[in-house]
Design a protein around this motif. Sequence first.
Motif, PDB file in Angstrom:
ATOM      1  N   ASN A   1       0.795  -0.760   0.295  1.00 64.33           N
ATOM      2  CA  ASN A   1      -0.114   0.245   0.316  1.00 64.33           C
ATOM      3  C   ASN A   1       0.784   1.486   0.304  1.00 64.33           C
ATOM      4  N   ARG A   2       1.577   1.262  -0.331  1.00 60.20           N
ATOM      5  CA  ARG A   2       3.351   2.294  -0.507  1.00 60.20           C
ATOM      6  C   ARG A   2       3.231   2.846   0.733  1.00 60.20           C
ATOM      7  N   ASP A   3       3.089   1.891   1.940  1.00 62.38           N
ATOM      8  CA  ASP A   3       3.022   2.724   3.860  1.00 62.38           C
ATOM      9  C   ASP A   3       4.408   3.217   3.535  1.00 62.38           C
ATOM     10  N   ALA A   4       4.788   3.924   3.592  1.00 63.89           N
ATOM     11  CA  ALA A   4       6.005   4.118   3.623  1.00 63.89           C
ATOM     12  C   ALA A   4       6.207   4.285   5.422  1.00 63.89           C
ATOM     13  N   LYS A   5       5.071   5.546   5.538  1.00 62.89           N
ATOM     14  CA  LYS A   5       4.827   6.227   7.734  1.00 62.89           C
ATOM     15  C   LYS A   5       5.517   4.670   7.886  1.00 62.89           C
ATOM     16  N   ALA A   6       4.795   3.469   7.555  1.00 61.97           N
ATOM     17  CA  ALA A   6       4.686   2.343   8.830  1.00 61.97           C
ATOM     18  C   ALA A   6       6.070   1.366   8.881  1.00 61.97           C
ATOM     19  N   ILE A   7       6.521   1.580   8.168  1.00 66.30           N
ATOM     20  CA  ILE A   7       7.842   1.019   7.594  1.00 66.30           C
ATOM     21  C   ILE A   7       8.865   1.965   8.284  1.00 66.30           C
ATOM     22  N   TYR A   8       8.676   3.633   8.467  1.00 70.13           N
ATOM     23  CA  TYR A   8       9.609   3.811   9.098  1.00 70.13           C
ATOM     24  C   TYR A   8       9.835   4.659  10.235  1.00 70.13           C
ATOM     25  N   ALA A   9       8.393   4.129  10.511  1.00 69.64           N
ATOM     26  CA  ALA A   9       7.807   4.308  12.573  1.00 69.64           C
ATOM     27  C   ALA A   9       8.415   2.987  12.415  1.00 69.64           C
ATOM     28  N   ARG A  10       8.370   1.637  12.127  1.00 71.04           N
ATOM     29  CA  ARG A  10       8.987   0.519  12.614  1.00 71.04           C
ATOM     30  C   ARG A  10      10.353   0.403  13.613  1.00 71.04           C
ATOM     31  N   ALA A  11      10.751   1.157  11.626  1.00 67.64           N
ATOM     32  CA  ALA A  11      12.485   1.101  11.995  1.00 67.64           C
ATOM     33  C   ALA A  11      12.973   2.034  12.883  1.00 67.64           C
ATOM     34  N   ARG A  12      12.624   3.471  13.512  1.00 71.30           N
ATOM     35  CA  ARG A  12      12.523   4.088  14.368  1.00 71.30           C
ATOM     36  C   ARG A  12      12.260   3.085  16.112  1.00 71.30           C
TER      37      ARG A  12
END
Length: 89
Positions: A11-22
């Motif tokens: 879903n092109r959900d970069a926000k969720a990916i970067y939040a988890r990475a942080r």
Amino acid sequence: MTFMVIEHFKNRDAKAIYARARERGRMLPAGLTYVSSWVETNFARCFQLMECDNPRLLEEWAANWQDLVEFEFVQVMSSREAADAAAAL
């Protein structure tokens, strides 16, 4: 071994990916080394170079992200290595 990891962001959900990475970091198992990465400007995919001696480590790592990302793993070599290998054919 060197691998090009192609991540397809669900879903092109970069926000969720970067939040988890942080929150959790890369969550790399011992023996898997992150080299570098590039992300498409539309946040559809990420291209990462990773190194390891055991390809199973890629699957172990990907399990931490599979709800957010679909993965492709491609074993690659440098252009120099390819030229040397081709010359030996």
